[in-house]
Design a protein around this motif. Structure first.
Motif, PDB file in Angstrom:
ATOM      1  N   THR A  90       0.873  -1.172   0.000  1.00 24.61           N
ATOM      2  CA  THR A  90       0.000   0.000   0.000  1.00 24.61           C
ATOM      3  C   THR A  90       0.906   1.216   0.000  1.00 24.61           C
ATOM      4  O   THR A  90       1.712   1.387   0.927  1.00 24.61           O
ATOM      5  CB  THR A  90      -0.912  -0.001   1.241  1.00 24.61           C
ATOM      6  OG1 THR A  90      -1.685  -1.200   1.238  1.00 24.61           O
ATOM      7  CG2 THR A  90      -1.819   1.215   1.241  1.00 24.61           C
ATOM      8  N   VAL A  91       0.821   2.031  -1.040  1.00 21.13           N
ATOM      9  CA  VAL A  91       1.723   3.170  -1.201  1.00 21.13           C
ATOM     10  C   VAL A  91       0.908   4.456  -1.261  1.00 21.13           C
ATOM     11  O   VAL A  91      -0.047   4.567  -2.035  1.00 21.13           O
ATOM     12  CB  VAL A  91       2.576   3.030  -2.486  1.00 21.13           C
ATOM     13  CG1 VAL A  91       3.453   4.260  -2.687  1.00 21.13           C
ATOM     14  CG2 VAL A  91       3.423   1.757  -2.432  1.00 21.13           C
ATOM     15  N   PHE A  92       1.298   5.398  -0.414  1.00 23.60           N
ATOM     16  CA  PHE A  92       0.719   6.736  -0.430  1.00 23.60           C
ATOM     17  C   PHE A  92       1.816   7.696  -0.859  1.00 23.60           C
ATOM     18  O   PHE A  92       2.894   7.704  -0.248  1.00 23.60           O
ATOM     19  CB  PHE A  92       0.207   7.143   0.960  1.00 23.60           C
ATOM     20  CG  PHE A  92      -0.893   6.270   1.477  1.00 23.60           C
ATOM     21  CD1 PHE A  92      -2.218   6.564   1.180  1.00 23.60           C
ATOM     22  CD2 PHE A  92      -0.610   5.160   2.255  1.00 23.60           C
ATOM     23  CE1 PHE A  92      -3.245   5.757   1.665  1.00 23.60           C
ATOM     24  CE2 PHE A  92      -1.628   4.350   2.744  1.00 23.60           C
ATOM     25  CZ  PHE A  92      -2.947   4.647   2.445  1.00 23.60           C
ATOM     26  N   ILE A  93       1.565   8.473  -1.889  1.00 22.00           N
ATOM     27  CA  ILE A  93       2.522   9.484  -2.335  1.00 22.00           C
ATOM     28  C   ILE A  93       1.864  10.840  -2.160  1.00 22.00           C
ATOM     29  O   ILE A  93       0.811  11.107  -2.758  1.00 22.00           O
ATOM     30  CB  ILE A  93       2.952   9.264  -3.802  1.00 22.00           C
ATOM     31  CG1 ILE A  93       3.599   7.888  -3.962  1.00 22.00           C
ATOM     32  CG2 ILE A  93       3.907  10.386  -4.242  1.00 22.00           C
ATOM     33  CD1 ILE A  93       3.991   7.533  -5.396  1.00 22.00           C
ATOM     34  N   PHE A  94       2.462  11.665  -1.315  1.00 25.96           N
ATOM     35  CA  PHE A  94       1.950  13.003  -1.071  1.00 25.96           C
ATOM     36  C   PHE A  94       2.864  14.010  -1.754  1.00 25.96           C
ATOM     37  O   PHE A  94       4.082  13.924  -1.626  1.00 25.96           O
ATOM     38  CB  PHE A  94       1.880  13.300   0.432  1.00 25.96           C
ATOM     39  CG  PHE A  94       1.005  12.337   1.197  1.00 25.96           C
ATOM     40  CD1 PHE A  94      -0.295  12.088   0.804  1.00 25.96           C
ATOM     41  CD2 PHE A  94       1.489  11.690   2.326  1.00 25.96           C
ATOM     42  CE1 PHE A  94      -1.108  11.205   1.505  1.00 25.96           C
ATOM     43  CE2 PHE A  94       0.694  10.812   3.038  1.00 25.96           C
ATOM     44  CZ  PHE A  94      -0.604  10.565   2.634  1.00 25.96           C
ATOM     45  N   HIS A  95       2.260  14.961  -2.465  1.00 27.45           N
ATOM     46  CA  HIS A  95       3.026  15.975  -3.189  1.00 27.45           C
ATOM     47  C   HIS A  95       3.032  17.326  -2.492  1.00 27.45           C
ATOM     48  O   HIS A  95       3.695  18.250  -2.948  1.00 27.45           O
ATOM     49  CB  HIS A  95       2.485  16.113  -4.622  1.00 27.45           C
ATOM     50  CG  HIS A  95       2.552  14.826  -5.381  1.00 27.45           C
ATOM     51  ND1 HIS A  95       3.726  14.323  -5.884  1.00 27.45           N
ATOM     52  CD2 HIS A  95       1.594  13.921  -5.682  1.00 27.45           C
ATOM     53  CE1 HIS A  95       3.490  13.165  -6.475  1.00 27.45           C
ATOM     54  NE2 HIS A  95       2.209  12.894  -6.358  1.00 27.45           N
ATOM     55  N   ALA A  96       2.301  17.415  -1.389  1.00 26.42           N
ATOM     56  CA  ALA A  96       2.240  18.659  -0.612  1.00 26.42           C
ATOM     57  C   ALA A  96       1.958  18.307   0.847  1.00 26.42           C
ATOM     58  O   ALA A  96       1.304  17.292   1.124  1.00 26.42           O
ATOM     59  CB  ALA A  96       1.151  19.576  -1.149  1.00 26.42           C
ATOM     60  N   ARG A  97       2.427  19.143   1.747  1.00 27.09           N
ATOM     61  CA  ARG A  97       2.195  18.900   3.177  1.00 27.09           C
ATOM     62  C   ARG A  97       0.705  18.820   3.495  1.00 27.09           C
ATOM     63  O   ARG A  97       0.291  18.047   4.361  1.00 27.09           O
ATOM     64  CB  ARG A  97       2.850  20.003   4.010  1.00 27.09           C
ATOM     65  CG  ARG A  97       4.365  19.978   3.974  1.00 27.09           C
ATOM     66  CD  ARG A  97       4.937  20.979   4.980  1.00 27.09           C
ATOM     67  NE  ARG A  97       6.331  21.276   4.741  1.00 27.09           N
ATOM     68  CZ  ARG A  97       7.347  20.503   5.120  1.00 27.09           C
ATOM     69  NH1 ARG A  97       7.108  19.377   5.740  1.00 27.09           N
ATOM     70  NH2 ARG A  97       8.589  20.865   4.863  1.00 27.09           N
ATOM     71  N   ASP A  98      -0.108  19.617   2.804  1.00 29.31           N
ATOM     72  CA  ASP A  98      -1.553  19.605   3.039  1.00 29.31           C
ATOM     73  C   ASP A  98      -2.153  18.225   2.789  1.00 29.31           C
ATOM     74  O   ASP A  98      -3.071  17.807   3.497  1.00 29.31           O
ATOM     75  CB  ASP A  98      -2.260  20.629   2.147  1.00 29.31           C
ATOM     76  CG  ASP A  98      -1.965  22.063   2.541  1.00 29.31           C
ATOM     77  OD1 ASP A  98      -1.358  22.281   3.614  1.00 29.31           O
ATOM     78  OD2 ASP A  98      -2.338  22.969   1.780  1.00 29.31           O
TER      79      ASP A  98
END
Length: 162
Positions: free
Chosen positions: A144-152
């Motif tokens: 399970t991979v979560f990629i966040f591009h912003a702190r929000d």
């Protein structure tokens, strides 16, 4: 979500995210910087670092915070969940600036000055390290991979996890 790694460019807030995730999940939290560095800013022997990491990976549950490319695939293999904080370079450089002169639970010393080699690593991360991370993540479609591009985005995930 029992075996979690948090990766991304230095200065992106991996340790902060990891602490918040730990607070919400009660999963034990381990910082790679604490395993790798001595308080006098010297590195432990590679075998010692790998031993320390192996002890954590053998546990039933954990959050491991940190990059360390030499062990990243090992940690991805052992994990069930990966959080990749894929933030813009300027966000990471700002993160380095704001943590200066502050004690941190994830580091055995207080960062005081600028380390130009480290700052250059951050500037080069998107072109040099990021593609390797993305390639590794593609190798493990069962994670399970979560990629966040912003702190929000990361903050919203944590808010919804409550």
């Amino acid at each position: 979500m029992r075996k979690v790694i948090v990766i991304g460019c230095p200065g992106g807030g991996k340790s902060t995210f990891s602490r918040k995730l730990h607070d919400l999940t009660d999963l034990p939290l381990y910082h790679l910087d604490r395993m790798y560095w001595n308080p006098d800013r010297t590195k432990v022997e590679k075998s010692v670092f790998r031993e320390r990491l192996a002890e954590v990976i053998e546990k039933d549950a954990w959050i491991i915070d940190g990059n360390y490319g030499s062990t990243m695939e090992w940690r991805i293999e052992a994990s069930d969940t990966v959080f990749f904080l894929d933030y813009p370079t300027e966000v990471c450089l700002e993160g380095i600036r704001t943590r200066k002169d502050k004690p941190r639970s994830d580091m055995p010393w207080v960062e005081t000055g600028d380390d130009e080699e480290f700052l250059q690593f951050i500037r080069d991360y998107r072109e040099e390290s990021r593609p390797k991370v993305l390639n590794l993540l593609e190798k493990y479609p069962d994670k399970t991979v979560f990629i966040f591009h912003a702190r929000d985005e990361a903050d919203e995930f944590l808010k919804n996890l409550k």
